[in-house]
Design a protein around this motif. Structure first.
Motif, PDB file in Angstrom:
ATOM      1  N   MET A 225      91.974 -52.285  44.624  1.00  6.78           N
ATOM      2  CA  MET A 225      92.525 -52.771  45.883  1.00  6.78           C
ATOM      3  C   MET A 225      91.427 -53.187  46.845  1.00  6.78           C
ATOM      4  SD  MET A 225      95.612 -50.190  46.583  1.00  6.78           S
ATOM      5  CE  MET A 225      96.888 -49.990  45.385  1.00  6.78           C
TER       6      MET A 225
ATOM      7  N   TYR B 140      92.148 -47.649  43.718  1.00 12.32           N
ATOM      8  CA  TYR B 140      91.432 -47.830  44.967  1.00 12.32           C
ATOM      9  C   TYR B 140      90.402 -48.942  44.837  1.00 12.32           C
ATOM     10  CZ  TYR B 140      92.743 -44.094  48.091  1.00 12.32           C
ATOM     11  OH  TYR B 140      93.403 -43.308  48.974  1.00 12.32           O
TER      12      TYR B 140
ATOM     13  N   MET C 141     100.869 -45.879  47.181  1.00 14.24           N
ATOM     14  CA  MET C 141      99.817 -46.872  46.956  1.00 14.24           C
ATOM     15  C   MET C 141     100.385 -48.186  46.448  1.00 14.24           C
ATOM     16  SD  MET C 141      96.605 -45.049  45.243  1.00 14.24           S
ATOM     17  CE  MET C 141      95.465 -46.365  45.498  1.00 14.24           C
ATOM     18  N   ILE C 142     101.293 -48.082  45.475  1.00 16.42           N
ATOM     19  CA  ILE C 142     101.831 -49.307  44.887  1.00 16.42           C
ATOM     20  C   ILE C 142     102.678 -50.044  45.915  1.00 16.42           C
ATOM     21  CG2 ILE C 142     103.390 -50.164  43.118  1.00 16.42           C
ATOM     22  CD1 ILE C 142     102.409 -48.031  41.325  1.00 16.42           C
TER      23      ILE C 142
ATOM     24  N   TRP D 253     100.275 -51.764  48.377  1.00 20.18           N
ATOM     25  CA  TRP D 253      99.568 -52.896  47.775  1.00 20.18           C
ATOM     26  C   TRP D 253     100.496 -54.054  47.519  1.00 20.18           C
ATOM     27  CZ3 TRP D 253      95.294 -55.346  46.446  1.00 20.18           C
ATOM     28  CH2 TRP D 253      95.309 -56.218  45.360  1.00 20.18           C
TER      29      TRP D 253
ATOM     30  N   ILE E 239      95.371 -37.195  48.451  1.00 23.85           N
ATOM     31  CA  ILE E 239      94.510 -36.637  47.410  1.00 23.85           C
ATOM     32  C   ILE E 239      93.498 -35.664  47.991  1.00 23.85           C
ATOM     33  CG2 ILE E 239      94.795 -38.477  45.738  1.00 23.85           C
ATOM     34  CD1 ILE E 239      92.344 -39.720  46.580  1.00 23.85           C
TER      35      ILE E 239
ATOM     36  N   SER F  89     100.613 -35.060  42.186  1.00 28.22           N
ATOM     37  CA  SER F  89      99.584 -36.083  42.005  1.00 28.22           C
ATOM     38  C   SER F  89     100.205 -37.438  41.745  1.00 28.22           C
ATOM     39  CB  SER F  89      98.683 -35.748  40.824  1.00 28.22           C
ATOM     40  OG  SER F  89      98.269 -34.438  40.878  1.00 28.22           O
ATOM     41  N   MET F  90     101.327 -37.470  41.032  1.00 27.90           N
ATOM     42  CA  MET F  90     101.961 -38.757  40.756  1.00 27.90           C
ATOM     43  C   MET F  90     102.603 -39.336  42.001  1.00 27.90           C
ATOM     44  SD  MET F  90     101.202 -39.222  37.757  1.00 27.90           S
ATOM     45  CE  MET F  90     102.051 -40.760  37.637  1.00 27.90           C
TER      46      MET F  90
ATOM     47  N   VAL G 264     101.392 -39.855  44.757  1.00 31.17           N
ATOM     48  CA  VAL G 264     100.487 -40.760  45.485  1.00 31.17           C
ATOM     49  C   VAL G 264     100.761 -42.205  45.108  1.00 31.17           C
ATOM     50  CG1 VAL G 264      98.068 -41.291  45.847  1.00 31.17           C
ATOM     51  CG2 VAL G 264      98.764 -38.953  45.507  1.00 31.17           C
ATOM     52  N   TYR G 265     101.174 -42.427  43.837  1.00 33.92           N
ATOM     53  CA  TYR G 265     101.347 -43.796  43.367  1.00 33.92           C
ATOM     54  C   TYR G 265     102.449 -44.536  44.102  1.00 33.92           C
ATOM     55  CZ  TYR G 265      98.219 -43.074  39.554  1.00 33.92           C
ATOM     56  OH  TYR G 265      97.109 -42.830  38.822  1.00 33.92           O
TER      57      TYR G 265
ATOM     58  N   ALA H 175      98.575 -47.671  53.320  1.00 32.11           N
ATOM     59  CA  ALA H 175      98.681 -47.051  52.002  1.00 32.11           C
ATOM     60  C   ALA H 175      97.389 -46.345  51.634  1.00 32.11           C
ATOM     61  CB  ALA H 175      99.018 -48.108  50.957  1.00 32.11           C
ATOM     62  N   ILE H 176      96.233 -46.982  51.922  1.00 39.57           N
ATOM     63  CA  ILE H 176      94.955 -46.350  51.593  1.00 39.57           C
ATOM     64  C   ILE H 176      94.801 -45.060  52.390  1.00 39.57           C
ATOM     65  CG2 ILE H 176      92.475 -46.627  51.677  1.00 39.57           C
ATOM     66  CD1 ILE H 176      93.348 -48.474  49.730  1.00 39.57           C
TER      67      ILE H 176
ATOM     68  N   GLY I  58      96.648 -38.629  37.490  1.00 41.44           N
ATOM     69  CA  GLY I  58      96.813 -38.340  38.903  1.00 41.44           C
ATOM     70  C   GLY I  58      95.583 -38.575  39.742  1.00 41.44           C
TER      71      GLY I  58
ATOM     72  N   SER J 209      97.267 -42.388  50.933  1.00 49.61           N
ATOM     73  CA  SER J 209      96.936 -41.833  49.629  1.00 49.61           C
ATOM     74  C   SER J 209      95.635 -41.048  49.688  1.00 49.61           C
ATOM     75  CB  SER J 209      96.868 -42.929  48.580  1.00 49.61           C
ATOM     76  OG  SER J 209      96.127 -44.001  49.055  1.00 49.61           O
ATOM     77  N   SER J 210      94.655 -41.492  50.524  1.00 51.38           N
ATOM     78  CA  SER J 210      93.431 -40.690  50.593  1.00 51.38           C
ATOM     79  C   SER J 210      93.719 -39.362  51.259  1.00 51.38           C
ATOM     80  CB  SER J 210      92.325 -41.446  51.319  1.00 51.38           C
ATOM     81  OG  SER J 210      92.705 -41.700  52.626  1.00 51.38           O
TER      82      SER J 210
END
Lengths: 345, 105, 166
Positions: C75, C72, A133-134, A137, A156, A126-127, A129-130, A148-149, C64, A152-153
């Motif tokens: 952003m 999200y 994303m980071i 962004w 998850i 789970s971590m 994903v960051y 990134a979106i 998480g 990460s989607s």
């Protein structure tokens, strides 16, 4: 020897092995893809091209370190670091071999035998994903953000089906500790025979979690330039790509531990008696078998990449939510029914 | 590691109270709706920590089960709350809570 | 100064510092990251209190999933520190005084009480097996009802954030 010293040695050895395997996985990918596409692949750097990963590494280090002007500087640097950190951390709970006895000390070839091993893996995944994303962004780039979106989607969404597939496995094994799952498969039968549907769901989700084809929409070259790593160059890009290969290695190791018996191999006790092996020698053979299975799965990851075309984003989300999630729930239900019928509940 | 032997329960009470008050301070100080939401999560977590500490020191597992349910409810609340926030942002084009003081936009 | 106490002070300091940074950071994305650090510190406290299952679930659910949701939304709404409005300094001063007096009141309320600590409390109440037993026997009804809660939340979130495509 002190237990702490032994742990430190195991951690360092595992770290070095993980990095080496990931490094040569990049080379193996190019060779495997070359064989499948009827060409030769890299064979100039060193004999049979074996020094190619070193050449790639030197190339990456020598490139210019760029940080875009309007990018958020600290987040830009932290993104790949988180990706690599979570990729490496997952390997801490995987049992890499049998126990080794030195004197009267029993050393498990595992960094940490947590009794919540499976939950630890999920936490670290789970971590992960960051990191993406980071990075996306902080690049201050619309295409990076969209990549990134999407990435990460995707991650998850497929985490959910992965978790549900594992719940069915936990129902049959009754334990969350990876070491015990592997030891149960030594005493009984490999979990693939007990949970075939779970294995299928888990391996599809593993492909999606590691952003490997056919789920590599976020980062392929033909879409959105480079996705979330468009703005990255030199070692930060190296970290992202490396993290992907380490993720692939650790995913293969976890799949082998859950469903294929980990470091055990069929008729291993008969084998040990036949050759008169001590338990330490058997452990070493088991470690080699474990790595053999892991390398086969890494080859399987690469095989699938160069065989199947990639999913479109809506097909991907459709698969994750409308196909895999109901299948995983049905798997839990069927497993429960069978266990009730067999009187194990 | 046995925290129960060397750390008095009062330390956990003070830590949890401090976290709760920082969360309350955040809700009162910030105008951005998302940050206010995060400070509410901080307050919920302070309560979680206190419940787990009490559960450990008294030896009752009901506290930990309750924390489990608080986490579940917090997750559901965040999902719906953020959806409402997005809707508000679409209509009002701002997430500033001081501006959103009209009953009908 | 046992190692447990050192770890406790370190985790508490980290939790309080990052919680304060959540409130006072100018860029909302930084606030989210500091909140993630706070959650890790609290998960560390859970581990110190032998609540391993809750520590793992805390990381998986809060750090998480819920924080990813916050990131999200941030952003999508593209909030930066330049667009961030502030309350008047008088209001900030008053709210600091109010939060401080809240803390004083709560701590004073606990000061005189004697809490009956069981000195040989069983640490295995935090393990997965015992929590599972309690969850599925005494708390079965809330467990099943929470599934309905999640269904309602999912339907609500999907319906509320649909765009009107007329």
């Amino acid at each position: 020897m002190e237990p702490l010293l032994i742990k430190v040695i195991i951690v360092v050895v595992l770290f070095v092995i993980t990095l080496l395997v990931a490094l040569y996985a990049t080379f193996a990918e190019r060779k495997v893809s070359a064989i499948m596409q009827d060409r030769i692949g890299p064979n100039r750097a060193g004999p049979f091209g074996l020094l190619q990963p070193l050449a790639d590494g030197v190339k990456m280090i020598m490139k210019e370190e760029l940080i875009p002007a309007l990018a958020n500087k600290w987040l830009f640097i932290i993104g790949p670091c988180i990706a690599l950190l979570t990729a490496l951390m997952t390997g801490a709970v995987v049992p890499w071999g049998g126990a080794i006895k030195i004197g009267d000390q029993v050393i498990n070839l595992q960094v940490a035998d947590l009794n919540i091993g499976i939950l630890y893996i999920f936490g670290v995944v789970s971590m992960g994903v960051y990191g993406i994303m980071i990075g996306g962004w902080a690049s201050n780039n619309k295409f990076s953000l969209i990549g990134a979106i999407r990435a990460s989607s995707q991650m998850i969404s497929y985490e959910i089906a992965m978790g549900l597939a594992i719940i069915a496995l936990v129902m049959t094994t009754g334990t969350l500790s990876l070491n015990e799952i592997v030891m149960q498969q030594d005493a009984g039968i490999a979990n693939i025979a007990i949970q075939p549907l779970g294995f299928l769901i888990f391996i599809v989700c593993a492909f999606a979690e590691t952003n490997r084809a056919p789920f590599d929409l976020p980062e392929c070259e033909t879409e959105l330039i480079g996705g979330y790593h468009t703005e990255y160059s030199s070692m930060k890009l190296g970290f992202y790509l490396f993290a992907e290969y380490i993720n692939m290695f650790i995913s293969s190791a976890v799949i082998v531990c859950f469903y294929f018996g980990g470091y055990n191999f069929p008729f291993q006790h008969v084998f040990a008696e036949f050759f008169g092996l001590s338990s330490n020698a058997l452990s070493i053979v088991q470690t080699f078998m474990m790595f053999g299975k892991v390398f086969f799965f890494i080859f399987f990851f690469m095989w699938v990449r160069w065989t199947i075309p990639r999913f479109r984003y809506d097909q991907l989300m459709n698969l994750g939510w409308k196909v895999l999630l109901p299948l995983a729930l049905a798997n839990i239900f069927i497993t429960g029914l069978v266990m009730w019928g067999m009187g194990k509940i | 590691m046995e925290a129960i032997k060397s750390i008095p329960l009062n330390y956990y009470i003070i830590l949890s109270t401090a976290l709760f008050c920082i969360g309350a301070l955040g809700v009162m100080t910030r105008r951005n709706a998302i940050i206010m939401f995060m400070c509410i999560e901080l307050m919920l977590n302070a309560v979680n920590l206190l419940m787990v500490a009490f559960s450990r020191y008294i030896g009752d597992s009901n506290g930990q089960v309750f924390v489990f349910f608080i986490m579940a409810v917090a997750a559901a609340e965040v999902a719906v709350g953020l959806a409402i926030l997005i809707m508000i942002y679409r209509n009002a084009n701002t997430s500033d809570t001081d501006v959103l003081n009209k009953l009908k936009w | 100064m046992s190692i447990t106490l050192i770890i406790f002070w370190f985790l508490s300091f980290l939790a309080l510092l990052s919680a304060a940074m959540v409130v006072f950071a100018k860029n909302p994305v930084h606030s989210v990251l500091y909140l993630i650090i706070t959650f890790f510190a609290i998960a560390g406290h859970y581990l110190l209190l032998s609540a391993q299952f809750l520590a793992a679930v805390h990381i998986i659910v809060y750090a998480g999933a819920i924080m990813v949701l916050f990131l999200y939304v941030l952003m999508m709404l593209n909030l930066n520190k330049e667009t961030e409005p502030h309350k008047k300094p008088l209001i900030k001063f008053i709210s600091i005084i109010a939060a401080g007096s809240l803390m004083l009141t709560l701590v004073a309320a606990f000061k005189g009480t004697e809490i009956a600590v069981v000195s040989n409390a069983d640490p295995s109440i935090g393990s997965v097996e015992s929590l599972g037993k309690v969850l599925f026997s005494e708390f079965l009804l809330p467990f099943e009802v929470s599934s309905i809660l999640f269904l309602a939340a999912m339907v609500g979130a999907v319906y509320l954030s649909k765009k009107d495509l007329n």
